[in-house]
Enzyme design. Structure first.
Site, PDB file in Angstrom:
ATOM      1  N   ARG A   1       1.098  -1.239   0.337  1.00 10.82           N
ATOM      2  CA  ARG A   1      -0.085   0.214  -0.191  1.00 10.82           C
ATOM      3  C   ARG A   1       1.209   1.032   0.038  1.00 10.82           C
ATOM      4  NH1 ARG A   1      -3.515  -0.726   5.186  1.00 10.82           N
ATOM      5  NH2 ARG A   1      -4.073   1.056   5.032  1.00 10.82           N
TER       6      ARG A   1
ATOM      7  N   SER B   1       0.454   4.037   1.684  1.00  7.91           N
ATOM      8  CA  SER B   1       0.956   5.047   2.967  1.00  7.91           C
ATOM      9  C   SER B   1       2.181   5.186   3.481  1.00  7.91           C
ATOM     10  CB  SER B   1      -0.346   4.311   3.826  1.00  7.91           C
ATOM     11  OG  SER B   1       0.301   3.154   4.617  1.00  7.91           O
TER      12      SER B   1
ATOM     13  N   LYS C   1      -2.515  -7.178  11.990  1.00  8.91           N
ATOM     14  CA  LYS C   1      -4.294  -6.805  12.986  1.00  8.91           C
ATOM     15  C   LYS C   1      -4.734  -6.664  11.419  1.00  8.91           C
ATOM     16  CE  LYS C   1      -3.648  -1.967  13.956  1.00  8.91           C
ATOM     17  NZ  LYS C   1      -4.276  -1.399  15.084  1.00  8.91           N
ATOM     18  N   ASP C   2      -4.056  -6.053  10.358  1.00 10.22           N
ATOM     19  CA  ASP C   2      -4.939  -5.996   9.395  1.00 10.22           C
ATOM     20  C   ASP C   2      -6.061  -7.150   7.732  1.00 10.22           C
ATOM     21  OD1 ASP C   2      -5.155  -2.837  10.010  1.00 10.22           O
ATOM     22  OD2 ASP C   2      -3.412  -2.488   8.398  1.00 10.22           O
TER      23      ASP C   2
ATOM     24  N   THR D   1     -11.426   7.536  18.463  1.00 14.24           N
ATOM     25  CA  THR D   1     -10.688   6.644  17.876  1.00 14.24           C
ATOM     26  C   THR D   1     -12.068   5.724  15.987  1.00 14.24           C
ATOM     27  OG1 THR D   1     -10.330   3.773  18.501  1.00 14.24           O
ATOM     28  CG2 THR D   1     -11.684   5.146  19.563  1.00 14.24           C
TER      29      THR D   1
ATOM     30  N   SER E   1     -12.036   2.354  16.259  1.00 10.99           N
ATOM     31  CA  SER E   1     -12.141   0.860  16.328  1.00 10.99           C
ATOM     32  C   SER E   1     -13.357   1.030  17.872  1.00 10.99           C
ATOM     33  CB  SER E   1     -10.223   0.400  16.879  1.00 10.99           C
ATOM     34  OG  SER E   1     -10.379  -0.371  18.170  1.00 10.99           O
ATOM     35  N   LEU E   2     -14.221   0.109  17.871  1.00 12.07           N
ATOM     36  CA  LEU E   2     -14.711  -0.291  18.983  1.00 12.07           C
ATOM     37  C   LEU E   2     -14.281  -1.376  20.284  1.00 12.07           C
ATOM     38  CD1 LEU E   2     -17.340  -2.305  16.248  1.00 12.07           C
ATOM     39  CD2 LEU E   2     -18.065   0.235  17.847  1.00 12.07           C
ATOM     40  N   ARG E   3     -13.027  -2.526  19.568  1.00 14.89           N
ATOM     41  CA  ARG E   3     -12.490  -2.417  20.513  1.00 14.89           C
ATOM     42  C   ARG E   3     -11.637  -1.544  21.459  1.00 14.89           C
ATOM     43  NH1 ARG E   3      -7.247  -2.460  21.009  1.00 14.89           N
ATOM     44  NH2 ARG E   3      -6.905  -1.975  19.447  1.00 14.89           N
ATOM     45  N   ARG E   4     -11.462  -0.177  20.636  1.00 16.06           N
ATOM     46  CA  ARG E   4     -10.485   0.722  21.425  1.00 16.06           C
ATOM     47  C   ARG E   4     -11.364   1.815  22.688  1.00 16.06           C
ATOM     48  NH1 ARG E   4      -6.165   2.290  16.780  1.00 16.06           N
ATOM     49  NH2 ARG E   4      -4.622   1.169  17.832  1.00 16.06           N
TER      50      ARG E   4
ATOM     51  N   ARG F   1     -10.532   9.319  10.639  1.00 16.22           N
ATOM     52  CA  ARG F   1     -10.113   8.595   9.582  1.00 16.22           C
ATOM     53  C   ARG F   1      -8.517   9.058   9.737  1.00 16.22           C
ATOM     54  NH1 ARG F   1     -11.871   4.262   6.758  1.00 16.22           N
ATOM     55  NH2 ARG F   1      -9.250   4.212   6.941  1.00 16.22           N
ATOM     56  N   GLY F   2      -8.441   8.509   8.980  1.00  9.13           N
ATOM     57  CA  GLY F   2      -6.918   8.974   8.603  1.00  9.13           C
ATOM     58  C   GLY F   2      -6.075   8.093   8.310  1.00  9.13           C
ATOM     59  N   ASN F   3      -4.904   8.147   8.256  1.00 10.29           N
ATOM     60  CA  ASN F   3      -3.523   8.076   8.834  1.00 10.29           C
ATOM     61  C   ASN F   3      -2.403   8.964   9.520  1.00 10.29           C
ATOM     62  OD1 ASN F   3      -1.618  10.777   7.577  1.00 10.29           O
ATOM     63  ND2 ASN F   3      -1.357   9.556   5.344  1.00 10.29           N
TER      64      ASN F   3
ATOM     65  N   THR G   1      -2.484  12.563   9.564  1.00  7.18           N
ATOM     66  CA  THR G   1      -3.336  13.262   9.576  1.00  7.18           C
ATOM     67  C   THR G   1      -4.282  13.190  10.654  1.00  7.18           C
ATOM     68  OG1 THR G   1      -4.278  12.570   7.370  1.00  7.18           O
ATOM     69  CG2 THR G   1      -6.252  13.514   8.533  1.00  7.18           C
ATOM     70  N   ARG G   2      -4.750  11.703  11.846  1.00  2.41           N
ATOM     71  CA  ARG G   2      -4.914  12.294  13.081  1.00  2.41           C
ATOM     72  C   ARG G   2      -4.587  12.636  14.437  1.00  2.41           C
ATOM     73  NH1 ARG G   2      -6.784   5.960  13.826  1.00  2.41           N
ATOM     74  NH2 ARG G   2      -7.648   6.031  11.097  1.00  2.41           N
TER      75      ARG G   2
ATOM     76  N   CYS H   1     -16.512  -7.565  11.778  1.00  4.03           N
ATOM     77  CA  CYS H   1     -15.743  -5.780  12.135  1.00  4.03           C
ATOM     78  C   CYS H   1     -17.581  -4.970  13.042  1.00  4.03           C
ATOM     79  CB  CYS H   1     -15.815  -5.611  11.158  1.00  4.03           C
ATOM     80  SG  CYS H   1     -14.779  -6.342  10.279  1.00  4.03           S
TER      81      CYS H   1
HETATM   82  N1  LIG Z   1      -5.837   0.188  11.898  1.00  9.56           N
HETATM   83  C1  LIG Z   1      -4.455   0.723  11.243  1.00  9.56           C
HETATM   84  C2  LIG Z   1      -3.837  -0.217  11.259  1.00  9.56           C
HETATM   85  N2  LIG Z   1      -2.961  -0.989  11.574  1.00  9.56           N
HETATM   86  C3  LIG Z   1      -1.921  -1.051  11.239  1.00  9.56           C
HETATM   87  C4  LIG Z   1      -1.901  -0.038  12.730  1.00  9.56           C
HETATM   88  C5  LIG Z   1      -0.251  -0.019  13.345  1.00  9.56           C
HETATM   89  C6  LIG Z   1       0.986  -1.042  12.785  1.00  9.56           C
HETATM   90  C7  LIG Z   1       0.168  -2.016  14.254  1.00  9.56           C
HETATM   91  O1  LIG Z   1      -0.259  -2.267  14.658  1.00  9.56           O
HETATM   92  O2  LIG Z   1       1.201  -3.272  13.968  1.00  9.56           O
HETATM   93  C8  LIG Z   1      -2.737   0.777  12.404  1.00  9.56           C
HETATM   94  C9  LIG Z   1      -2.739   2.236  12.875  1.00  9.56           C
HETATM   95  C10 LIG Z   1      -3.478   1.885  14.239  1.00  9.56           C
HETATM   96  O3  LIG Z   1      -3.916   1.463  14.764  1.00  9.56           O
HETATM   97  O4  LIG Z   1      -3.113   3.039  14.774  1.00  9.56           O
END
Ligand SMILES: NCc1[nH]cc(CCC(=O)O)c1CC(=O)O
Length: 309
Positions: free
Chosen positions: A9, A11, A81-82, A125, A127-130, A147-149, A152-153, A241
């Site tokens: 990707r 990014s 984790k992706d 965030t 993320s529902l987990r967070r 959202r965003g990289n 951006t965040r 998800c």
């Molecule tokens: N959700 C997207 C994502 N996928 C991996 C990472 C960071 C690197 C990792 O966990 O290995 C991130 C950013 C984040 O969650 O802050």
């Protein structure tokens, strides 16, 4: 010398991780030349909608998997984790290198600690987990999607749209961000990380023996065991998800200690279990079994039924 095409990707984080891993291979003496091919995934294009509503984590991976199957690329470096719990047929994880910090990082304007944030403070965030685990510690907080990289965040935080945000420590470290940026880390006891967080997964074709031989040399055994336990747990839970889910394993004296976490989307029902086992697959299965026995199964069923509506 064989030229290996590495899909990534585009990014900054993805390219940094990809180039880091290529450097590791070169340092280990892999007899290849390398070329990086950038791939724009659906997940990268859809930045303004809630990711979980449009197909979740698979979105970052699907196009890359297709490019592997089409032989347009030979391997890809993913954030573990992706990666979906189950890979596409004909593909495999050829290497799990040493894990970075698996914890979530809490970053606040003025470095106000989580426990000192004023009532109703806004935390970013997606993320529902967070969000569910934050609300368990501080039910008064307002969670606002972000959202965003990484860049951006952080900008949105500095602009005052949020009082604090949560990011994966691993991403910050890999990008070389100053550790002073982080107000404090969330320990796994407070906030179970995502399955595979901080680890990388190198995906390639299952029949590429020449490449697999070189990749295997860079697998770090304890990371591999921990990630296997976590991913077994994830696939056994078979969650969508829309369900807050986390899993974190550490390897200690030949034993894997895995904690699994599942909550209802509103965080009213929370399930946690910790298991010890010498075998990572057994650990994953056992943690899933315990959570289901506690009632996590009902939450998963209910969320699925809601999705079908
Ligand atoms: N959700 C997207 C994502 N996928 C991996 C990472 C960071 C690197 C990792 O966990 O290995 C991130 C950013 C984040 O969650 O802050």
């Amino acid at each position: 010398m064989r030229k290996i095409i590495v899909g990534s990707r585009r990014s900054n984080l993805a390219l940094t991780q990809t180039n880091w891993f290529i450097d590791q291979l070169k340092a280990a003496g892999a007899p290849f030349e390398f070329e990086v091919k950038e791939i724009v995934t659906k997940g990268d294009k859809i930045l303004d909608v809630m990711l979980s509503k449009v197909g979740g984590k698979g979105l970052f991976v699907k196009e890359i998997e297709q490019a592997l199957i089409n032989k347009e690329i030979d391997f890809a470096v993913h954030s573990m984790k992706d990666m979906p719990a189950v890979l596409q047929e004909g593909l495999t994880i050829g290497c799990v290198p040493e894990r970075e910090d698996a914890r979530d990082a809490y970053i606040a304007n003025g470095h106000i600690r989580l426990e000192d944030l004023p009532e109703g403070a806004v935390v970013g965030t997606s993320s529902l987990r967070r969000s569910s685990q934050l609300l368990l510690m501080r039910p008064d907080l307002e969670i606002k999607w972000i959202r965003g990289n990484i860049e951006t965040r952080l900008r949105k935080l500095r602009d005052g749209e949020y009082d604090a945000i949560i990011l994966a420590t691993a991403g910050l470290n890999r990008m070389g961000w100053d550790k002073d940026l982080v107000t404090h880390y969330l320990e796994p006891e407070q906030c179970i990380p995502a399955v595979g967080q901080g680890a990388l997964g190198i995906e390639c074709r299952s029949d590429d023996e020449e490449l697999l031989r070189e990749l295997a040399k860079l697998t770090e055994p304890t990371t591999h065991q921990a990630v296997t336990a976590e991913r077994t747990f994830l696939s056994e839970m078979d969650g969508s998800c829309q369900v807050p889910i986390g899993g974190h394993a550490v390897v200690d004296g030949g034993q894997i200690r895995l904690t699994g976490f599942v909550a209802s989307p509103d965080a009213n029902d929370v399930f946690r279990a910790t298991v010890m086992d010498a075998d990572p697959v057994n650990a994953g299965k056992e943690a899933a079994r315990m959570l289901k026995e506690q009632g996590a199964d009902d939450v998963l069923r209910k969320v699925k039924a809601d999705l079908d509506e």
